[in-house]
Structure formats: C-alpha cells, structure tokens
Motif scaffolding. Structure first.
Motif, PDB file in Angstrom:
ATOM      1  N   GLY A  62       0.777  -1.221   0.000  1.00  0.00           N
ATOM      2  CA  GLY A  62       0.000   0.000   0.000  1.00  0.00           C
ATOM      3  C   GLY A  62       0.810   1.274   0.000  1.00  0.00           C
ATOM      4  N   ASN A  63       1.796   1.350   0.870  1.00  0.00           N
ATOM      5  CA  ASN A  63       2.504   2.616   1.054  1.00  0.00           C
ATOM      6  C   ASN A  63       3.569   2.811  -0.017  1.00  0.00           C
ATOM      7  OD1 ASN A  63       3.774   0.378   2.134  1.00  0.00           O
ATOM      8  ND2 ASN A  63       4.903   1.554   3.660  1.00  0.00           N
ATOM      9  N   GLY A  64       3.196   3.446  -1.101  1.00  0.00           N
ATOM     10  CA  GLY A  64       4.121   3.623  -2.209  1.00  0.00           C
ATOM     11  C   GLY A  64       4.926   4.899  -2.096  1.00  0.00           C
ATOM     12  N   VAL A  65       6.038   4.926  -2.827  1.00  0.00           N
ATOM     13  CA  VAL A  65       6.861   6.122  -2.870  1.00  0.00           C
ATOM     14  C   VAL A  65       7.354   6.270  -4.309  1.00  0.00           C
ATOM     15  CG1 VAL A  65       9.088   5.067  -2.319  1.00  0.00           C
ATOM     16  CG2 VAL A  65       8.597   7.377  -1.552  1.00  0.00           C
ATOM     17  N   ALA A  66       7.415   7.505  -4.796  1.00  0.00           N
ATOM     18  CA  ALA A  66       7.837   7.744  -6.169  1.00  0.00           C
ATOM     19  C   ALA A  66       9.320   8.067  -6.214  1.00  0.00           C
ATOM     20  CB  ALA A  66       7.034   8.893  -6.764  1.00  0.00           C
ATOM     21  N   ALA A  67      10.039   7.377  -7.105  1.00  0.00           N
ATOM     22  CA  ALA A  67      11.476   7.580  -7.246  1.00  0.00           C
ATOM     23  C   ALA A  67      11.761   8.353  -8.522  1.00  0.00           C
ATOM     24  CB  ALA A  67      12.191   6.235  -7.264  1.00  0.00           C
ATOM     25  N   ALA A  68      12.319   9.551  -8.383  1.00  0.00           N
ATOM     26  CA  ALA A  68      12.747  10.308  -9.557  1.00  0.00           C
ATOM     27  C   ALA A  68      14.034   9.679 -10.084  1.00  0.00           C
ATOM     28  CB  ALA A  68      12.975  11.764  -9.174  1.00  0.00           C
ATOM     29  N   PRO A  69      14.317   9.845 -11.399  1.00  0.00           N
ATOM     30  CA  PRO A  69      15.548   9.275 -11.956  1.00  0.00           C
ATOM     31  C   PRO A  69      16.777   9.693 -11.139  1.00  0.00           C
ATOM     32  CG  PRO A  69      14.159  10.102 -13.716  1.00  0.00           C
ATOM     33  CD  PRO A  69      13.496  10.489 -12.418  1.00  0.00           C
ATOM     34  N   GLY A  70      17.617   8.718 -10.821  1.00  0.00           N
ATOM     35  CA  GLY A  70      18.835   8.994 -10.072  1.00  0.00           C
ATOM     36  C   GLY A  70      18.655   9.070  -8.570  1.00  0.00           C
ATOM     37  N   GLN A  71      17.430   9.058  -8.123  1.00  0.00           N
ATOM     38  CA  GLN A  71      17.168   9.209  -6.692  1.00  0.00           C
ATOM     39  C   GLN A  71      17.531   7.944  -5.910  1.00  0.00           C
ATOM     40  OE1 GLN A  71      13.134  10.436  -5.874  1.00  0.00           O
ATOM     41  NE2 GLN A  71      13.523  10.686  -3.685  1.00  0.00           N
ATOM     42  N   VAL A  72      17.907   8.151  -4.645  1.00  0.00           N
ATOM     43  CA  VAL A  72      18.162   7.029  -3.747  1.00  0.00           C
ATOM     44  C   VAL A  72      16.963   6.899  -2.815  1.00  0.00           C
ATOM     45  CG1 VAL A  72      19.667   6.061  -1.970  1.00  0.00           C
ATOM     46  CG2 VAL A  72      20.648   7.454  -3.812  1.00  0.00           C
ATOM     47  N   ILE A  73      16.332   5.738  -2.844  1.00  0.00           N
ATOM     48  CA  ILE A  73      15.177   5.484  -1.987  1.00  0.00           C
ATOM     49  C   ILE A  73      15.616   4.577  -0.847  1.00  0.00           C
ATOM     50  CG2 ILE A  73      12.877   4.434  -1.856  1.00  0.00           C
ATOM     51  CD1 ILE A  73      12.869   6.915  -3.559  1.00  0.00           C
ATOM     52  N   GLU A  74      15.354   4.996   0.376  1.00  0.00           N
ATOM     53  CA  GLU A  74      15.720   4.168   1.527  1.00  0.00           C
ATOM     54  C   GLU A  74      14.602   3.181   1.825  1.00  0.00           C
ATOM     55  OE1 GLU A  74      17.935   5.602   4.520  1.00  0.00           O
ATOM     56  OE2 GLU A  74      18.742   7.331   3.439  1.00  0.00           O
ATOM     57  N   VAL A  75      14.961   1.919   1.947  1.00  0.00           N
ATOM     58  CA  VAL A  75      13.985   0.866   2.221  1.00  0.00           C
ATOM     59  C   VAL A  75      14.384   0.168   3.517  1.00  0.00           C
ATOM     60  CG1 VAL A  75      12.875  -1.230   1.363  1.00  0.00           C
ATOM     61  CG2 VAL A  75      13.625   0.522  -0.258  1.00  0.00           C
ATOM     62  N   ARG A  76      13.515   0.197   4.486  1.00  0.00           N
ATOM     63  CA  ARG A  76      13.790  -0.514   5.741  1.00  0.00           C
ATOM     64  C   ARG A  76      13.230  -1.923   5.658  1.00  0.00           C
ATOM     65  NH1 ARG A  76      11.425   3.151  10.334  1.00  0.00           N
ATOM     66  NH2 ARG A  76      12.728   2.003  11.792  1.00  0.00           N
ATOM     67  N   VAL A  77      13.993  -2.865   6.209  1.00  0.00           N
ATOM     68  CA  VAL A  77      13.587  -4.270   6.210  1.00  0.00           C
ATOM     69  C   VAL A  77      13.387  -4.680   7.655  1.00  0.00           C
ATOM     70  CG1 VAL A  77      14.228  -6.603   5.512  1.00  0.00           C
ATOM     71  CG2 VAL A  77      15.043  -4.643   4.181  1.00  0.00           C
ATOM     72  N   ARG A  78      12.143  -4.773   8.066  1.00  0.00           N
ATOM     73  CA  ARG A  78      11.903  -5.191   9.445  1.00  0.00           C
ATOM     74  C   ARG A  78      10.446  -5.580   9.649  1.00  0.00           C
ATOM     75  NH1 ARG A  78      11.323  -0.110  13.561  1.00  0.00           N
ATOM     76  NH2 ARG A  78       9.471   0.741  12.600  1.00  0.00           N
ATOM     77  N   ASP A  79      10.227  -6.385  10.678  1.00  0.00           N
ATOM     78  CA  ASP A  79       8.885  -6.822  11.066  1.00  0.00           C
ATOM     79  C   ASP A  79       8.104  -7.437   9.899  1.00  0.00           C
ATOM     80  OD1 ASP A  79       9.501  -5.857  13.559  1.00  0.00           O
ATOM     81  OD2 ASP A  79       8.521  -3.921  13.226  1.00  0.00           O
ATOM     82  N   GLY A  80       8.815  -8.115   9.009  1.00  0.00           N
ATOM     83  CA  GLY A  80       8.133  -8.832   7.939  1.00  0.00           C
ATOM     84  C   GLY A  80       7.723  -8.011   6.740  1.00  0.00           C
ATOM     85  N   VAL A  81       8.119  -6.726   6.716  1.00  0.00           N
ATOM     86  CA  VAL A  81       7.743  -5.915   5.550  1.00  0.00           C
ATOM     87  C   VAL A  81       8.898  -5.017   5.106  1.00  0.00           C
ATOM     88  CG1 VAL A  81       5.242  -5.846   5.915  1.00  0.00           C
ATOM     89  CG2 VAL A  81       6.704  -4.196   7.088  1.00  0.00           C
ATOM     90  N   LEU A 126       6.173  -0.448  -2.028  1.00  0.00           N
ATOM     91  CA  LEU A 126       5.759  -0.146  -3.404  1.00  0.00           C
ATOM     92  C   LEU A 126       6.540   1.076  -3.860  1.00  0.00           C
ATOM     93  CD1 LEU A 126       3.872  -0.536  -5.833  1.00  0.00           C
ATOM     94  CD2 LEU A 126       2.202   0.895  -4.661  1.00  0.00           C
ATOM     95  N   ILE A 127       7.322   0.891  -4.917  1.00  0.00           N
ATOM     96  CA  ILE A 127       8.170   1.975  -5.402  1.00  0.00           C
ATOM     97  C   ILE A 127       7.834   2.256  -6.856  1.00  0.00           C
ATOM     98  CG2 ILE A 127      10.554   2.652  -5.889  1.00  0.00           C
ATOM     99  CD1 ILE A 127      11.109   0.549  -3.434  1.00  0.00           C
ATOM    100  N   ASP A 128       7.490   3.491  -7.133  1.00  0.00           N
ATOM    101  CA  ASP A 128       7.183   3.891  -8.504  1.00  0.00           C
ATOM    102  C   ASP A 128       8.413   4.526  -9.129  1.00  0.00           C
ATOM    103  OD1 ASP A 128       4.332   3.356  -9.078  1.00  0.00           O
ATOM    104  OD2 ASP A 128       4.038   4.514  -7.247  1.00  0.00           O
ATOM    105  N   ALA A 129       8.751   4.054 -10.335  1.00  0.00           N
ATOM    106  CA  ALA A 129       9.912   4.596 -11.034  1.00  0.00           C
ATOM    107  C   ALA A 129       9.537   4.797 -12.497  1.00  0.00           C
ATOM    108  CB  ALA A 129      11.093   3.641 -10.895  1.00  0.00           C
TER     109      ALA A 129
END
Ligand SMILES: [Cu+2]
Length: 121
Positions: free
Chosen positions: A25-44, A49-52
């Motif tokens: 559900g919780n998506g984030v939009a990634a602009a070209p060249g952008q660094v998106i931080e993704v946390r890995v914890r509690d099973g998710v 959801l990452i839009d590129a």
C-alpha cells in the motif's frame, strides 16, 4: 471439531490473502537517479511499493533491521539481482527497470515482498 475446522479455514484464507491478494500500500515515487531508503523489518519492506520510470536508473538503499535469517537477502528475479543484506549495514542496489511494468522483489522465501512499478516516460 467445528472450531478446529474454522481455524483451519481462517488460516487458509490468511495464506491466500498474503501470497496472492496482498498488494503493497505505502508507495513512494522515485525520480531518476534518486536514492530510496527501504527498511527491512517486522516482515515488511518500508516502503514496499516503489514507482519509477522505465529506462531511468534509481538506487534502492536497503537497511535490514530484522535478525531473522529470512530477511538476509533481497531478490529481484526479473532483473537478475540477488543481494545479501547484513544486519544494520545499508546495501545500495542500483537498477534500471527496462520497460514499463511491475517488478517484484522479495526475500528468499517470499515472506518479505515488494513491487517496483515502472511507468513509461
Ligand atoms: Cu524470507
């Protein structure tokens, strides 16, 4: 006996929901060249959801906070990417979604799951 059956049906429904019906559900939009931080914890993955944009490179910086061995790898099957995620040490994955569409990513067992969604232009 009836209670046991109901619990069994409930578990099956939960498994079907999680593996086939669940959509991040919780998506984030990634602009070209952008660094998106993704946390890995509690099973998710957060975000899961990452839009590129297709054909444009982005970087995903995974930080694993979960000690379970299950979270120890992230795999993008369609992109041929498989990376180890040491606990607490961020791992940057650079990738280019080749064409519009959805690219799944997940841990070895498919418990952690996310989607990279590539849009045209
Ligand atoms: Cu797993």
């Amino acid at each position: 006996m009836l209670v046991v059956n109901l619990i069994g049906i409930g578990l099956i429904a939960l498994i079907i929901w999680w593996f086939w019906l669940y959509r991040p559900g919780n998506g984030v939009a990634a602009a070209p060249g952008q660094v998106i931080e993704v946390r890995v914890r509690d099973g998710v993955y957060e975000p899961s959801l990452i839009d590129a944009i297709a054909g444009k490179g982005i970087s995903l910086k995974f930080t694993r906070e979960d000690e379970t061995a299950c979270a120890g790898q992230v795999i993008f099957p369609e992109l041929g990417i498989q990376k180890e995620l040491p606990i607490g040490r961020p791992v940057v994955i650079r990738l280019v979604p080749p064409e519009p569409g959805e690219y799944a990513f997940h841990c070895q067992m498919g418990m952690y799951r996310g989607i990279l969604r590539a849009h045209s232009g």
